[in-house]
Scaffold this active site. Structure first.
Site, PDB file in Angstrom:
ATOM      1  N   ARG A 182     -18.661  -1.704   8.490  1.00 53.09           N
ATOM      2  CA  ARG A 182     -17.305  -1.446   8.985  1.00 53.09           C
ATOM      3  C   ARG A 182     -17.217  -0.060   9.608  1.00 53.09           C
ATOM      4  O   ARG A 182     -17.784   0.893   9.096  1.00 53.09           O
ATOM      5  CB  ARG A 182     -16.298  -1.559   7.838  1.00 53.09           C
ATOM      6  CG  ARG A 182     -15.762  -2.967   7.677  1.00 53.09           C
ATOM      7  CD  ARG A 182     -14.972  -3.175   6.418  1.00 53.09           C
ATOM      8  NE  ARG A 182     -13.908  -2.204   6.174  1.00 53.09           N
ATOM      9  CZ  ARG A 182     -13.054  -2.283   5.155  1.00 53.09           C
ATOM     10  NH1 ARG A 182     -13.149  -3.297   4.293  1.00 53.09           N
ATOM     11  NH2 ARG A 182     -12.128  -1.369   4.981  1.00 53.09           N
TER      12      ARG A 182
ATOM     13  N   ARG B 127     -22.060  -0.747   1.990  1.00 56.32           N
ATOM     14  CA  ARG B 127     -21.450  -2.065   2.172  1.00 56.32           C
ATOM     15  C   ARG B 127     -21.842  -2.694   3.500  1.00 56.32           C
ATOM     16  O   ARG B 127     -21.949  -2.026   4.524  1.00 56.32           O
ATOM     17  CB  ARG B 127     -19.925  -1.954   2.112  1.00 56.32           C
ATOM     18  CG  ARG B 127     -19.242  -3.279   2.490  1.00 56.32           C
ATOM     19  CD  ARG B 127     -17.806  -3.327   2.128  1.00 56.32           C
ATOM     20  NE  ARG B 127     -17.038  -2.261   2.722  1.00 56.32           N
ATOM     21  CZ  ARG B 127     -15.770  -2.022   2.398  1.00 56.32           C
ATOM     22  NH1 ARG B 127     -15.165  -2.761   1.499  1.00 56.32           N
ATOM     23  NH2 ARG B 127     -15.128  -1.040   2.989  1.00 56.32           N
TER      24      ARG B 127
ATOM     25  N   ARG C  93       0.799  -1.211   0.000  1.00 54.85           N
ATOM     26  CA  ARG C  93       0.000   0.000   0.000  1.00 54.85           C
ATOM     27  C   ARG C  93       0.835   1.265   0.000  1.00 54.85           C
ATOM     28  O   ARG C  93       0.303   2.351  -0.026  1.00 54.85           O
ATOM     29  CB  ARG C  93      -0.814   0.003   1.277  1.00 54.85           C
ATOM     30  CG  ARG C  93      -2.279  -0.073   1.046  1.00 54.85           C
ATOM     31  CD  ARG C  93      -2.862  -0.046   2.430  1.00 54.85           C
ATOM     32  NE  ARG C  93      -4.208   0.369   2.435  1.00 54.85           N
ATOM     33  CZ  ARG C  93      -5.224  -0.446   2.238  1.00 54.85           C
ATOM     34  NH1 ARG C  93      -5.035  -1.704   1.965  1.00 54.85           N
ATOM     35  NH2 ARG C  93      -6.448   0.026   2.308  1.00 54.85           N
TER      36      ARG C  93
HETATM   37  P1  AP5 Z   1      -8.781  -2.629   3.551  1.00 51.35           P
HETATM   38  O1  AP5 Z   1      -9.637  -3.565   4.273  1.00 51.35           O
HETATM   39  O2  AP5 Z   1      -7.787  -3.135   2.595  1.00 51.35           O
HETATM   40  O3  AP5 Z   1      -9.725  -1.535   2.874  1.00 51.35           O
HETATM   41  P2  AP5 Z   1      -9.632  -0.710   1.506  1.00 51.35           P
HETATM   42  O4  AP5 Z   1      -8.389  -0.820   0.719  1.00 51.35           O
HETATM   43  O5  AP5 Z   1     -10.027   0.651   1.918  1.00 51.35           O
HETATM   44  O6  AP5 Z   1     -10.601  -1.403   0.575  1.00 51.35           O
HETATM   45  P3  AP5 Z   1     -12.028  -1.952   0.916  1.00 51.35           P
HETATM   46  O7  AP5 Z   1     -11.921  -3.251   1.631  1.00 51.35           O
HETATM   47  O8  AP5 Z   1     -12.798  -0.854   1.575  1.00 51.35           O
HETATM   48  O9  AP5 Z   1     -12.651  -2.113  -0.524  1.00 51.35           O
HETATM   49  P4  AP5 Z   1     -12.537  -3.325  -1.560  1.00 51.35           P
HETATM   50  O10 AP5 Z   1     -11.750  -2.828  -2.725  1.00 51.35           O
HETATM   51  O11 AP5 Z   1     -12.096  -4.585  -0.910  1.00 51.35           O
HETATM   52  O12 AP5 Z   1     -14.049  -3.430  -2.015  1.00 51.35           O
HETATM   53  P5  AP5 Z   1     -15.181  -4.557  -1.743  1.00 51.35           P
HETATM   54  O13 AP5 Z   1     -14.902  -5.764  -2.556  1.00 51.35           O
HETATM   55  O14 AP5 Z   1     -15.413  -4.731  -0.286  1.00 51.35           O
HETATM   56  O15 AP5 Z   1      -8.003  -1.716   4.612  1.00 51.35           O
HETATM   57  C1  AP5 Z   1      -8.668  -1.157   5.723  1.00 51.35           C
HETATM   58  C2  AP5 Z   1      -7.679  -0.464   6.634  1.00 51.35           C
HETATM   59  O16 AP5 Z   1      -6.741  -1.439   7.147  1.00 51.35           O
HETATM   60  C3  AP5 Z   1      -6.796   0.601   5.984  1.00 51.35           C
HETATM   61  O17 AP5 Z   1      -7.435   1.868   5.965  1.00 51.35           O
HETATM   62  C4  AP5 Z   1      -5.563   0.573   6.893  1.00 51.35           C
HETATM   63  O18 AP5 Z   1      -5.824   1.270   8.101  1.00 51.35           O
HETATM   64  C5  AP5 Z   1      -5.428  -0.903   7.207  1.00 51.35           C
HETATM   65  N1  AP5 Z   1      -4.572  -1.607   6.247  1.00 51.35           N
HETATM   66  C6  AP5 Z   1      -4.941  -2.616   5.409  1.00 51.35           C
HETATM   67  N2  AP5 Z   1      -3.909  -3.024   4.668  1.00 51.35           N
HETATM   68  C7  AP5 Z   1      -2.846  -2.266   5.034  1.00 51.35           C
HETATM   69  C8  AP5 Z   1      -1.497  -2.192   4.618  1.00 51.35           C
HETATM   70  N3  AP5 Z   1      -1.024  -2.984   3.644  1.00 51.35           N
HETATM   71  N4  AP5 Z   1      -0.700  -1.278   5.199  1.00 51.35           N
HETATM   72  C9  AP5 Z   1      -1.143  -0.459   6.162  1.00 51.35           C
HETATM   73  N5  AP5 Z   1      -2.422  -0.464   6.600  1.00 51.35           N
HETATM   74  C10 AP5 Z   1      -3.269  -1.360   6.041  1.00 51.35           C
HETATM   75  O19 AP5 Z   1     -16.431  -3.813  -2.405  1.00 51.35           O
HETATM   76  C11 AP5 Z   1     -16.951  -2.606  -1.851  1.00 51.35           C
HETATM   77  C12 AP5 Z   1     -18.485  -2.574  -1.951  1.00 51.35           C
HETATM   78  O20 AP5 Z   1     -18.869  -2.521  -3.317  1.00 51.35           O
HETATM   79  C13 AP5 Z   1     -19.189  -3.819  -1.372  1.00 51.35           C
HETATM   80  O21 AP5 Z   1     -20.371  -3.416  -0.787  1.00 51.35           O
HETATM   81  C14 AP5 Z   1     -19.436  -4.694  -2.623  1.00 51.35           C
HETATM   82  O22 AP5 Z   1     -20.569  -5.539  -2.447  1.00 51.35           O
HETATM   83  C15 AP5 Z   1     -19.694  -3.625  -3.686  1.00 51.35           C
HETATM   84  N6  AP5 Z   1     -19.257  -4.046  -5.028  1.00 51.35           N
HETATM   85  C16 AP5 Z   1     -18.192  -4.839  -5.351  1.00 51.35           C
HETATM   86  N7  AP5 Z   1     -18.107  -4.984  -6.697  1.00 51.35           N
HETATM   87  C17 AP5 Z   1     -19.152  -4.263  -7.225  1.00 51.35           C
HETATM   88  C18 AP5 Z   1     -19.604  -4.023  -8.560  1.00 51.35           C
HETATM   89  N8  AP5 Z   1     -18.969  -4.548  -9.615  1.00 51.35           N
HETATM   90  N9  AP5 Z   1     -20.701  -3.228  -8.730  1.00 51.35           N
HETATM   91  C19 AP5 Z   1     -21.336  -2.680  -7.650  1.00 51.35           C
HETATM   92  N10 AP5 Z   1     -20.966  -2.876  -6.370  1.00 51.35           N
HETATM   93  C20 AP5 Z   1     -19.864  -3.662  -6.158  1.00 51.35           C
HETATM   94 MG    MG Z   2     -11.482  -5.133   1.027  1.00 52.48          MG
END
Ligand code: AP5
Ligand code: MG
Length: 220
Positions: free
Chosen positions: A161, A128, A89
């Site tokens: 979340r 979500r 990241r």
């Molecule tokens: P993390 O959990 O990785 O969150 P993020 O990167 O912010 O990404 P999300 O999980 O929010 O989104 P996603 O891309 O997985 O989407 P999803 O599939 O759920 O990180 C959280 C926190 O942890 C960070 O802020 C940090 O503090 C820490 N952290 C994690 N990794 C770290 C690292 N490497 N270093 C440091 N800190 C770290 O989909 C989202 C929504 O959209 C869902 O509701 C889904 O149903 C919907 N959806 C999915 N696809 C579609 C589609 N095609 N059309 C419509 N809706 C859709």
């Molecule tokens: Mg995720």
């Protein structure tokens, strides 16, 4: 054997897609966000330290995340290959990953970036719902579970979340731009990065990713 990295801003669909891809290619999904949330839930020392960073949308310090990833990648079930979701990241994490892989004589086959515009990301994050037990993601409108508060896959409770609140979403999007966009450049300059349009149905996007992986592997 295939090692993938799935990138994209918060809400792009990394978790949704990496779950499907891990089942399709029989490789392990390694989501640093899911592992951190499990630690927060279990109140482990790591979880207690990480919680405050996560709740304000900041990155958890590299030292903690890297220890966690080294441990996870050394497990037997990653020897068939893995898909990284939410890691690396920032550029120091990408460099550390290169070091780990070199040591294990492994490489990355492809880095896929799921591209979605900001307004759509906010819509996805605000609706979500996530399973507390298996981390499956749903959306109240775009991907609703059969019963509003129950996971279709494992029957356990769904929740929102803590970091999906509006102020925190804003902070996470800013951190993505400042810390993670440089990682896109890092992999692009090494010829590994491929962008996929993240707008469309979940299945359409999976197919676009599979196609991109095929092209990327054809080049190596
Ligand atoms: P993390 O959990 O990785 O969150 P993020 O990167 O912010 O990404 P999300 O999980 O929010 O989104 P996603 O891309 O997985 O989407 P999803 O599939 O759920 O990180 C959280 C926190 O942890 C960070 O802020 C940090 O503090 C820490 N952290 C994690 N990794 C770290 C690292 N490497 N270093 C440091 N800190 C770290 O989909 C989202 C929504 O959209 C869902 O509701 C889904 O149903 C919907 N959806 C999915 N696809 C579609 C589609 N095609 N059309 C419509 N809706 C859709
Ligand atoms: Mg995720």
């Amino acid at each position: 054997m295939m090692n993938l990295i799935l990138m994209g801003p918060p809400g792009a669909g990394k978790g949704t897609q990496s779950k499907l891809l891990s089942e399709r290619f029989l490789i392990s999904q390694v989501s640093t966000g899911d592992i951190l949330r499990a630690n927060v839930k279990d109140k482990t020392p790591l979880g207690q330290e990480a919680r405050e960073y996560m709740n304000r949308g900041a990155l958890v310090p590299d030292k903690l995340v890297l220890e966690m990833v080294v441990e996870r990648l050394s497990r037997g079930n990653c020897s068939n290959g893995f898909i990284l979701d939410g890691f690396p990241r920032n550029v120091p994490q990408a460099e550390a990953l290169d070091g780990m892989l070199k040591e294990g004589k492994k490489g990355i086959d492809a880095v896929i970036g799921i591209e979605v515009e900001k307004r759509e990301l906010i819509r996805r994050l605000s609706g979500r719902r996530v399973c507390r037990t298996c981390a499956a993601a749903y959306h109240v409108m775009f991907n609703p579970p059969v019963n509003i508060d129950t996971c279709d896959k494992c029957g356990k409770e769904l929740y929102q979340r803590d970091d999906d609140k509006e102020e925190t979403v804003d902070a996470r999007l800013k951190v993505y731009d400042s810390e993670t966009v440089p990682v896109v450049e890092y992999y692009r300059s090494r010829g590994l990065y491929m962008a996929v349009n993240g707008i469309g149905s979940v299945d359409q996007i999976t197919e676009a990713i599979v196609k991109a992986i095929g092209k990327g592997r054809g080049h190596t």
